[in-house]
Motif scaffolding. Structure first.
Motif, PDB file in Angstrom:
ATOM      1  N   LEU A   1       0.841  -1.191   0.000  1.00  6.92           N
ATOM      2  CA  LEU A   1       0.000   0.000   0.000  1.00  6.92           C
ATOM      3  C   LEU A   1       0.883   1.251   0.000  1.00  6.92           C
ATOM      4  O   LEU A   1       1.692   1.449   0.905  1.00  6.92           O
ATOM      5  CB  LEU A   1      -0.898   0.003   1.242  1.00  6.92           C
ATOM      6  N   TYR A   2       0.728   2.081  -1.027  1.00  2.00           N
ATOM      7  CA  TYR A   2       1.522   3.297  -1.198  1.00  2.00           C
ATOM      8  C   TYR A   2       0.610   4.503  -0.974  1.00  2.00           C
ATOM      9  O   TYR A   2      -0.371   4.691  -1.703  1.00  2.00           O
ATOM     10  CB  TYR A   2       2.118   3.363  -2.604  1.00  2.00           C
ATOM     11  N   GLU A   3       0.939   5.329   0.028  1.00  2.00           N
ATOM     12  CA  GLU A   3       0.083   6.456   0.370  1.00  2.00           C
ATOM     13  C   GLU A   3       0.885   7.693   0.762  1.00  2.00           C
ATOM     14  O   GLU A   3       2.010   7.583   1.248  1.00  2.00           O
ATOM     15  CB  GLU A   3      -0.846   6.092   1.542  1.00  2.00           C
ATOM     16  N   ASP A   4       0.279   8.851   0.544  1.00  2.00           N
ATOM     17  CA  ASP A   4       0.797  10.131   1.029  1.00  2.00           C
ATOM     18  C   ASP A   4      -0.253  10.670   2.000  1.00  2.00           C
ATOM     19  O   ASP A   4      -1.437  10.720   1.671  1.00  2.00           O
ATOM     20  CB  ASP A   4       1.003  11.105  -0.138  1.00  2.00           C
ATOM     21  N   SER A   5       0.159  11.071   3.175  1.00  2.00           N
ATOM     22  CA  SER A   5      -0.807  11.460   4.211  1.00  2.00           C
ATOM     23  C   SER A   5      -1.696  12.626   3.805  1.00  2.00           C
ATOM     24  O   SER A   5      -2.832  12.742   4.286  1.00  2.00           O
ATOM     25  CB  SER A   5      -0.068  11.807   5.513  1.00  2.00           C
ATOM     26  N   ARG A   6      -1.216  13.501   2.924  1.00  2.00           N
ATOM     27  CA  ARG A   6      -2.031  14.644   2.495  1.00  2.00           C
ATOM     28  C   ARG A   6      -2.926  14.321   1.293  1.00  2.00           C
ATOM     29  O   ARG A   6      -3.723  15.154   0.877  1.00  2.00           O
ATOM     30  CB  ARG A   6      -1.129  15.834   2.141  1.00  2.00           C
ATOM     31  N   CYS A   7      -2.799  13.122   0.762  1.00  2.43           N
ATOM     32  CA  CYS A   7      -3.484  12.745  -0.482  1.00  2.43           C
ATOM     33  C   CYS A   7      -4.996  12.580  -0.275  1.00  2.43           C
ATOM     34  O   CYS A   7      -5.426  11.727   0.512  1.00  2.43           O
ATOM     35  CB  CYS A   7      -2.880  11.437  -0.994  1.00  2.43           C
ATOM     36  N   PRO A   8      -5.818  13.363  -0.974  1.00  2.00           N
ATOM     37  CA  PRO A   8      -7.275  13.245  -0.820  1.00  2.00           C
ATOM     38  C   PRO A   8      -7.815  11.915  -1.346  1.00  2.00           C
ATOM     39  O   PRO A   8      -8.772  11.370  -0.780  1.00  2.00           O
ATOM     40  CB  PRO A   8      -7.810  14.425  -1.629  1.00  2.00           C
ATOM     41  N   ALA A   9      -7.227  11.381  -2.414  1.00  2.00           N
ATOM     42  CA  ALA A   9      -7.664  10.089  -2.939  1.00  2.00           C
ATOM     43  C   ALA A   9      -7.341   8.967  -1.957  1.00  2.00           C
ATOM     44  O   ALA A   9      -8.095   7.988  -1.842  1.00  2.00           O
ATOM     45  CB  ALA A   9      -7.007   9.817  -4.294  1.00  2.00           C
ATOM     46  N   CYS A  10      -6.224   9.110  -1.242  1.00  2.00           N
ATOM     47  CA  CYS A  10      -5.880   8.126  -0.207  1.00  2.00           C
ATOM     48  C   CYS A  10      -6.908   8.173   0.914  1.00  2.00           C
ATOM     49  O   CYS A  10      -7.301   7.136   1.458  1.00  2.00           O
ATOM     50  CB  CYS A  10      -4.488   8.415   0.362  1.00  2.00           C
ATOM     51  N   ALA A  11      -7.335   9.386   1.259  1.00  2.00           N
ATOM     52  CA  ALA A  11      -8.355   9.534   2.294  1.00  2.00           C
ATOM     53  C   ALA A  11      -9.652   8.853   1.869  1.00  2.00           C
ATOM     54  O   ALA A  11     -10.300   8.157   2.672  1.00  2.00           O
ATOM     55  CB  ALA A  11      -8.593  11.016   2.582  1.00  2.00           C
ATOM     56  N   GLN A  12     -10.028   9.009   0.608  1.00  2.00           N
ATOM     57  CA  GLN A  12     -11.246   8.374   0.102  1.00  2.00           C
ATOM     58  C   GLN A  12     -11.127   6.856   0.173  1.00  2.00           C
ATOM     59  O   GLN A  12     -12.071   6.160   0.564  1.00  2.00           O
ATOM     60  CB  GLN A  12     -11.499   8.821  -1.334  1.00  2.00           C
ATOM     61  N   PHE A  13      -9.955   6.339  -0.218  1.00  2.00           N
ATOM     62  CA  PHE A  13      -9.737   4.895  -0.169  1.00  2.00           C
ATOM     63  C   PHE A  13      -9.813   4.382   1.264  1.00  2.00           C
ATOM     64  O   PHE A  13     -10.475   3.378   1.548  1.00  2.00           O
ATOM     65  CB  PHE A  13      -8.390   4.528  -0.788  1.00  2.00           C
ATOM     66  N   GLU A  14      -9.130   5.079   2.183  1.00  2.00           N
ATOM     67  CA  GLU A  14      -9.104   4.649   3.578  1.00  2.00           C
ATOM     68  C   GLU A  14     -10.499   4.693   4.196  1.00  2.00           C
ATOM     69  O   GLU A  14     -10.878   3.804   4.962  1.00  2.00           O
ATOM     70  CB  GLU A  14      -8.144   5.529   4.377  1.00  2.00           C
ATOM     71  N   GLN A  15     -11.250   5.726   3.869  1.00  2.00           N
ATOM     72  CA  GLN A  15     -12.619   5.825   4.408  1.00  2.00           C
ATOM     73  C   GLN A  15     -13.501   4.707   3.884  1.00  2.00           C
ATOM     74  O   GLN A  15     -14.399   4.227   4.589  1.00  2.00           O
ATOM     75  CB  GLN A  15     -13.205   7.190   4.063  1.00  2.00           C
ATOM     76  N   ALA A  16     -13.236   4.275   2.654  1.00  2.00           N
ATOM     77  CA  ALA A  16     -14.041   3.210   2.048  1.00  2.00           C
ATOM     78  C   ALA A  16     -13.590   1.822   2.469  1.00  2.00           C
ATOM     79  O   ALA A  16     -14.422   0.948   2.763  1.00  2.00           O
ATOM     80  CB  ALA A  16     -13.993   3.330   0.526  1.00  2.00           C
ATOM     81  N   ALA A  17     -12.279   1.595   2.506  1.00  2.00           N
ATOM     82  CA  ALA A  17     -11.775   0.218   2.664  1.00  2.00           C
ATOM     83  C   ALA A  17     -10.784   0.031   3.802  1.00  2.00           C
ATOM     84  O   ALA A  17     -10.328  -1.092   4.046  1.00  2.00           O
ATOM     85  CB  ALA A  17     -11.131  -0.238   1.354  1.00  2.00           C
ATOM     86  N   GLY A  18     -10.425   1.101   4.510  1.00  2.00           N
ATOM     87  CA  GLY A  18      -9.419   0.990   5.562  1.00  2.00           C
ATOM     88  C   GLY A  18      -9.758  -0.025   6.638  1.00  2.00           C
ATOM     89  O   GLY A  18      -8.899  -0.819   7.057  1.00  2.00           O
ATOM     90  N   GLU A  19     -11.008  -0.020   7.087  1.00  2.00           N
ATOM     91  CA  GLU A  19     -11.410  -0.973   8.123  1.00  2.00           C
ATOM     92  C   GLU A  19     -11.367  -2.402   7.610  1.00  2.00           C
ATOM     93  O   GLU A  19     -11.012  -3.334   8.345  1.00  2.00           O
ATOM     94  CB  GLU A  19     -12.818  -0.635   8.626  1.00  2.00           C
ATOM     95  N   GLN A  20     -11.708  -2.589   6.325  1.00  2.00           N
ATOM     96  CA  GLN A  20     -11.669  -3.935   5.754  1.00  2.00           C
ATOM     97  C   GLN A  20     -10.230  -4.427   5.666  1.00  2.00           C
ATOM     98  O   GLN A  20      -9.959  -5.614   5.881  1.00  2.00           O
ATOM     99  CB  GLN A  20     -12.314  -3.946   4.365  1.00  2.00           C
ATOM    100  N   VAL A  21      -9.309  -3.537   5.339  1.00  2.00           N
ATOM    101  CA  VAL A  21      -7.893  -3.914   5.301  1.00  2.00           C
ATOM    102  C   VAL A  21      -7.454  -4.429   6.665  1.00  2.00           C
ATOM    103  O   VAL A  21      -6.804  -5.480   6.778  1.00  2.00           O
ATOM    104  CB  VAL A  21      -7.018  -2.721   4.868  1.00  2.00           C
ATOM    105  N   LYS A  22      -7.826  -3.702   7.718  1.00  2.00           N
ATOM    106  CA  LYS A  22      -7.433  -4.113   9.071  1.00  2.00           C
ATOM    107  C   LYS A  22      -8.044  -5.469   9.436  1.00  2.00           C
ATOM    108  O   LYS A  22      -7.375  -6.326  10.041  1.00  2.00           O
ATOM    109  CB  LYS A  22      -7.844  -3.044  10.084  1.00  2.00           C
ATOM    110  N   LYS A  23      -9.307  -5.679   9.052  1.00  2.00           N
ATOM    111  CA  LYS A  23      -9.950  -6.967   9.322  1.00  2.00           C
ATOM    112  C   LYS A  23      -9.246  -8.100   8.583  1.00  2.00           C
ATOM    113  O   LYS A  23      -9.030  -9.182   9.143  1.00  2.00           O
ATOM    114  CB  LYS A  23     -11.418  -6.911   8.909  1.00  2.00           C
ATOM    115  N   ASP A  24      -8.895  -7.864   7.323  1.00  2.00           N
ATOM    116  CA  ASP A  24      -8.217  -8.883   6.522  1.00  2.00           C
ATOM    117  C   ASP A  24      -6.851  -9.225   7.111  1.00  2.00           C
ATOM    118  O   ASP A  24      -6.464 -10.405   7.170  1.00  2.00           O
ATOM    119  CB  ASP A  24      -8.039  -8.401   5.081  1.00  2.00           C
ATOM    120  N   VAL A  25      -6.131  -8.208   7.545  1.00  2.00           N
ATOM    121  CA  VAL A  25      -4.798  -8.433   8.124  1.00  2.00           C
ATOM    122  C   VAL A  25      -4.928  -9.196   9.433  1.00  2.00           C
ATOM    123  O   VAL A  25      -4.173 -10.148   9.696  1.00  2.00           O
ATOM    124  CB  VAL A  25      -4.070  -7.084   8.340  1.00  2.00           C
TER     125      VAL A  25
END
Length: 264
Positions: free
Chosen positions: A98-122
């Motif tokens: 996973l490649y991200e920049d903390s200021r990236c708005p598209a990263c924020a959108q991805f994290e808001q949509a799938a971040g919790e699922q990533v944590k569950k999968d891990v």
């Protein structure tokens, strides 16, 4: 009045006038000297101020100094510079990059949509997560927030992998993630405000000190170099064992994309 007294009075008057003129001339001379001295001091002060400003402008900035500081690697990292960040169960056979920049708005959108699922999968051992932090938005939009937030993520990672994931999610949250052009993450007090939403970091004195002291600033720069040396040009970017996955916009689309990548 005799002629002699009259002449004496006139002489005395002339003497008083002469003395008054001399006294006034001395006062005028002193005033001119004071004015000249003041002007000289003002010029010297201005020159000194300009010289100081020039010297200060030539001094290395905070992040230039950080690049030469001693490298402190957070716990839970690997590699020579501590830039290999892999989170998950050792028995998990696949690795999601996973490649991200903390200021990236598209990263924020991805994290808001799938971040919790990533944590569950891990947590479920579906795959391991390897994180790469970028800071290129600091150059594009100007500022220091990407670097500063990445340093704070290092401080969170030093606490635990779970604190790192939770803090990363909080930084990207809808309520706390700033606009790309607003450099809120450059301020330590804002990063600490975000950290107060993470149980493992709220009131954590060691984490707070690391953020305020910039303990992991050099590490953040090294992590940024690792991103720059990769073939990735933008964020967010996802890869499964090196193969790129199109970034999904929903949790369901993410799961479908991941399941397909795991089979490949």
């Amino acid at each position: 009045m005799s002629s002699r007294n009259s002449q004496a009075n006139k002489a005395a008057a002339r003497e008083r006038l002469r003395a008054e003129r001399e006294a006034q001339a001395k006062k005028d001379k002193v005033r001119r000297q004071v004015i000249v001295a003041g002007a000289v001091l003002a010029v010297l002060a201005l020159a000194g101020g300009v010289g100081y400003a020039v010297v200060q402008s030539n001094q290395p900035g905070h992040w230039e100094k950080a690049a030469k500081a001693a490298l402190v690697k957070p716990k839970n990292t690997e590699g020579e510079d501590g830039t290999t960040v892999v989170i998950g169960k050792a028995e998990a056979k696949k690795t999601l990059e996973l490649y991200e920049d903390s200021r990236c708005p598209a990263c924020a959108q991805f994290e808001q949509a799938a971040g919790e699922q990533v944590k569950k999968d891990v947590d479920a051992g579906k795959y391991k997560l390897q994180y790469f932090g970028a800071t290129f938005i600091d150059n594009m939009a100007k500022g220091e927030g990407s670097k500063n937030a990445l340093s704070a993520l290092g401080a969170a990672l030093n606490v635990s992998p779970q604190a790192f994931l939770d803090y990363k999610g909080a930084l990207y949250s809808k309520d706390l993630h700033p606009e790309e052009t607003v450099d809120s993450f450059a301020k330590d007090d804002y990063l600490l405000k975000v950290a107060d939403t993470v149980p493992a970091l709220k009131g954590n004195a060691e984490f707070k000190k690391a953020v305020e002291d910039g303990t992991y600033d050099r590490w953040a720069l090294e992590m940024s170099k690792a991103f720059n040396n990769s073939s990735v040009k933008g964020t967010p970017t996802l890869k499964m064992d090196g193969k790129k996955i199109d970034t999904p916009q929903t949790a369901e689309a993410f799961t479908a994309a991941i399941d397909k990548a795991l089979q490949g």
